[in-house]
Enzyme design. Structure first.
Site, PDB file in Angstrom:
ATOM      1  N   LEU A  65       0.845  -1.780   0.076  1.00 31.81           N
ATOM      2  CA  LEU A  65       0.474  -0.313   0.036  1.00 31.81           C
ATOM      3  C   LEU A  65       0.681   1.498   0.350  1.00 31.81           C
ATOM      4  O   LEU A  65       2.312   1.365   0.576  1.00 31.81           O
ATOM      5  CB  LEU A  65      -0.839   0.089   1.315  1.00 31.81           C
ATOM      6  CG  LEU A  65      -1.886  -1.289   1.054  1.00 31.81           C
ATOM      7  CD1 LEU A  65      -2.820  -1.505   2.496  1.00 31.81           C
ATOM      8  CD2 LEU A  65      -3.009  -1.125   0.017  1.00 31.81           C
ATOM      9  N   PRO A  66       0.351   2.293  -0.342  1.00 32.50           N
ATOM     10  CA  PRO A  66       1.242   3.525  -0.507  1.00 32.50           C
ATOM     11  C   PRO A  66       2.123   4.177   0.833  1.00 32.50           C
ATOM     12  O   PRO A  66       3.234   4.509   1.126  1.00 32.50           O
ATOM     13  CB  PRO A  66      -0.057   4.444  -1.053  1.00 32.50           C
ATOM     14  CG  PRO A  66      -1.276   3.600  -1.343  1.00 32.50           C
ATOM     15  CD  PRO A  66      -1.086   2.477  -0.808  1.00 32.50           C
ATOM     16  N   THR A  94       6.700   0.474   2.059  1.00 31.39           N
ATOM     17  CA  THR A  94       7.612   1.555   2.871  1.00 31.39           C
ATOM     18  C   THR A  94       6.978   2.745   3.124  1.00 31.39           C
ATOM     19  O   THR A  94       6.334   3.179   2.769  1.00 31.39           O
ATOM     20  CB  THR A  94       8.261   1.826   1.769  1.00 31.39           C
ATOM     21  OG1 THR A  94       8.900   1.256   0.802  1.00 31.39           O
ATOM     22  CG2 THR A  94       9.285   3.291   2.164  1.00 31.39           C
ATOM     23  N   LYS A 169      15.541  -0.411   5.752  1.00 31.38           N
ATOM     24  CA  LYS A 169      14.318   0.573   4.241  1.00 31.38           C
ATOM     25  C   LYS A 169      14.620   2.131   4.588  1.00 31.38           C
ATOM     26  O   LYS A 169      15.893   2.254   3.293  1.00 31.38           O
ATOM     27  CB  LYS A 169      13.615   0.223   4.107  1.00 31.38           C
ATOM     28  CG  LYS A 169      12.738   0.918   2.963  1.00 31.38           C
ATOM     29  CD  LYS A 169      12.960   0.211   1.640  1.00 31.38           C
ATOM     30  CE  LYS A 169      12.279   1.180   0.251  1.00 31.38           C
ATOM     31  NZ  LYS A 169      12.767   0.850  -0.784  1.00 31.38           N
ATOM     32  N   LYS A 244       9.852  10.260  -0.530  1.00 27.83           N
ATOM     33  CA  LYS A 244       8.777  10.049   0.448  1.00 27.83           C
ATOM     34  C   LYS A 244       9.725   9.459   1.743  1.00 27.83           C
ATOM     35  O   LYS A 244       9.605   9.867   3.211  1.00 27.83           O
ATOM     36  CB  LYS A 244       7.842   9.027   0.192  1.00 27.83           C
ATOM     37  CG  LYS A 244       7.472   8.516   0.703  1.00 27.83           C
ATOM     38  CD  LYS A 244       6.513   6.964  -0.091  1.00 27.83           C
ATOM     39  CE  LYS A 244       6.102   5.628   1.512  1.00 27.83           C
ATOM     40  NZ  LYS A 244       5.440   4.716   0.312  1.00 27.83           N
TER      41      LYS A 244
HETATM   42  P1  NAD Z   1       0.587   2.295  -6.114  1.00 26.66           P
HETATM   43  O1  NAD Z   1      -0.153   3.637  -5.623  1.00 26.66           O
HETATM   44  O2  NAD Z   1       1.325   2.180  -7.780  1.00 26.66           O
HETATM   45  O3  NAD Z   1      -0.120   1.055  -5.530  1.00 26.66           O
HETATM   46  C1  NAD Z   1      -1.159   1.048  -4.695  1.00 26.66           C
HETATM   47  C2  NAD Z   1      -2.708   0.323  -4.683  1.00 26.66           C
HETATM   48  O4  NAD Z   1      -3.310   0.629  -3.390  1.00 26.66           O
HETATM   49  C3  NAD Z   1      -3.344   0.706  -5.050  1.00 26.66           C
HETATM   50  O5  NAD Z   1      -3.379   0.661  -6.428  1.00 26.66           O
HETATM   51  C4  NAD Z   1      -3.974   1.969  -4.440  1.00 26.66           C
HETATM   52  O6  NAD Z   1      -5.534   1.581  -4.968  1.00 26.66           O
HETATM   53  C5  NAD Z   1      -4.097   0.717  -3.570  1.00 26.66           C
HETATM   54  N1  NAD Z   1      -4.864   1.084  -2.179  1.00 26.66           N
HETATM   55  C6  NAD Z   1      -4.445   1.767  -1.361  1.00 26.66           C
HETATM   56  N2  NAD Z   1      -5.012   1.557  -0.565  1.00 26.66           N
HETATM   57  C7  NAD Z   1      -6.226   0.606  -0.377  1.00 26.66           C
HETATM   58  C8  NAD Z   1      -7.055   0.706   0.082  1.00 26.66           C
HETATM   59  N3  NAD Z   1      -7.679   0.828   1.283  1.00 26.66           N
HETATM   60  N4  NAD Z   1      -7.500  -0.649  -0.187  1.00 26.66           N
HETATM   61  C9  NAD Z   1      -6.843  -1.983  -1.109  1.00 26.66           C
HETATM   62  N5  NAD Z   1      -6.214  -0.948  -2.172  1.00 26.66           N
HETATM   63  C10 NAD Z   1      -5.495   0.275  -1.255  1.00 26.66           C
HETATM   64  O7  NAD Z   1       2.133   2.373  -5.470  1.00 26.66           O
HETATM   65  P2  NAD Z   1       3.232   1.611  -5.417  1.00 26.66           P
HETATM   66  O8  NAD Z   1       4.552   2.217  -6.269  1.00 26.66           O
HETATM   67  O9  NAD Z   1       3.097  -0.076  -6.003  1.00 26.66           O
HETATM   68  O10 NAD Z   1       4.243   1.624  -4.474  1.00 26.66           O
HETATM   69  C11 NAD Z   1       3.487   0.644  -3.337  1.00 26.66           C
HETATM   70  C12 NAD Z   1       4.378   0.838  -2.294  1.00 26.66           C
HETATM   71  O11 NAD Z   1       5.616  -0.098  -2.015  1.00 26.66           O
HETATM   72  C13 NAD Z   1       4.459   2.169  -1.577  1.00 26.66           C
HETATM   73  O12 NAD Z   1       4.614   2.011   0.238  1.00 26.66           O
HETATM   74  C14 NAD Z   1       6.291   2.434  -2.066  1.00 26.66           C
HETATM   75  O13 NAD Z   1       6.940   3.140  -1.545  1.00 26.66           O
HETATM   76  C15 NAD Z   1       6.905   1.374  -1.867  1.00 26.66           C
HETATM   77  N6  NAD Z   1       8.158   0.868  -3.160  1.00 26.66           N
HETATM   78  C16 NAD Z   1       7.932   1.809  -4.639  1.00 26.66           C
HETATM   79  C17 NAD Z   1       8.611   1.549  -4.972  1.00 26.66           C
HETATM   80  C18 NAD Z   1       8.631   1.500  -6.993  1.00 26.66           C
HETATM   81  O14 NAD Z   1       9.465   1.955  -7.319  1.00 26.66           O
HETATM   82  N7  NAD Z   1       7.254   2.395  -6.903  1.00 26.66           N
HETATM   83  C19 NAD Z   1       9.713   0.506  -4.611  1.00 26.66           C
HETATM   84  C20 NAD Z   1      10.328   0.181  -3.826  1.00 26.66           C
HETATM   85  C21 NAD Z   1       9.248   0.862  -2.591  1.00 26.66           C
END
Ligand code: NAD
Length: 304
Positions: A65-66, A94, A169, A244
């Protein structure tokens, strides 16, 4: 093979859930976004109507999740009230250390084994199953989570008790943000002093200034291995995500009473870069702000 509930199928979670399905698990997926659900269905997951339904009969639960507020809400209102106590809970988002510890504590109090297991590696690593997981939780929780995490990653490391995965992390990414900023500065200064960037790379990558930001992720196009710099800083790790993580690190440093001037400086630089329209660019594009050649993409051209 197990029944796995997967909540949060965005950029990262989509690929991770697909890898669990590919490994033969029955993956029951839930997200608030219909597009994300459609992609998960195309990748072999079964779509759940709600988070409650996804977790009701799960043996393992993964969330991606975000931010901390989404994790706290999903665990407090959905997972802890509806999942079988025997399910192993893995939050791979994260988030801030304080929320990770609080939710981990509530899960333990409710009789669950839960780990915080944030990842290093971006969207390509999530799709390719080559993430690195840093895991916080009990040894038993770690051992129960490990087989699932191994099917989504290349390395799974036990960092310590609840919250230790998030701590590892953000300390790692604070170091990365600061070394990238310093690497950008060094290349700009080297050039102003008349050094050819390739020559400076050849020297510094074999000298004491060497770091991952220099040798594996050089911010200068055409120097070192291929990186986002060679693709106009598209793809890679978005500056907004680096910001972030730096904010999370500064929050944790304040709470722990740690002095982190370099992390603070990196946060300020990335904040300025994001404010100037760099949010969606790779974080190494910071060099364009440092050498004063940054031109923010015009709205509409900004990649979502
Ligand atoms: P994203 O925004 O693409 O995906 C998050 C998903 O969570 C979305 O599809 C959203 O609809 C869903 N969501 C939000 N609230 C919800 C709820 N209550 N119930 C169900 N679904 C819900 O984000 P991402 O890029 O996939 O990143 C996810 C996590 O991974 C974050 O914490 C980010 O910091 C971490 N991260 C991302 C990367 C990257 O390169 N994108 C790398 C390492 C870590």
């Amino acid at each position: 093979m197990a029944r796995v509930a997967f909540i949060g199928l965005g950029n990262m979670g989509g690929g991770m859930a697909a890898n669990l399905a590919k490994a033969g698990h029955e993956v029951l997926a839930f997200d608030l976004s219909q597009d994300a659900l459609a992609r998960a269905a195309a990748n072999g997951c079964t779509i759940a109507e709600s988070a409650e339904q996804a977790v009701a009969n799960a043996e393992a639960i993964v969330t991606m999740l975000p931010a901390g507020k989404h994790v706290a809400e999903v665990y407090r209102t959905n997972v802890l009230l509806n999942a079988p106590k025997a399910a192993i809970l893995m939050d791979c988002s994260t988030i801030d250390v304080a929320t990770a510890k609080a939710v981990g504590g509530e899960a333990a109090f409710a009789g669950f084994e839960m780990v915080d297991a944030p990842v290093s590696g971006g969207i390509a690593a999530a799709e390719g199953g080559t993430l690195t997981f840093m895991v916080g939780g009990t040894s038993e929780g770690f051992e129960r989570a490990r087989p699932f995490l191994e099917q989504m990653g290349k390395a799974v490391i036990h960092a310590g008790d609840a919250g230790a995965g998030q701590a590892a992390k953000i300390c790692n990414n604070m170091l990365l943000g600061a070394t990238m900023a310093a690497t950008c500065e060094a290349f700009v200064l080297a050039q102003k002093l008349g050094l050819n960037p390739q020559t400076f790379f050849d020297i510094s990558s074999k000298a004491s200034g060497q770091s991952w930001s220099m040798t594996s992720y050089c911010p200068v196009p055409g120097v070192g291995p291929e990186t986002p710099a060679d693709r106009n800083y598209e793809g890679g790790f978005a500056a907004a995500l680096m910001l972030k993580d730096l904010k999370l690190a500064m929050e944790a440093a304040e709470a722990a009473g740690a002095y982190t001037p370099m992390g603070g400086e990196a946060e300020e630089l990335y904040q300025r870069f994001v404010d100037r329209g760099g949010a969606h660019k790779d974080f190494s594009a910071l060099i364009k702000m440092i050498d004063d050649s940054w031109e923010a993409p015009v709205e509409g051209n900004i990649k979502a």
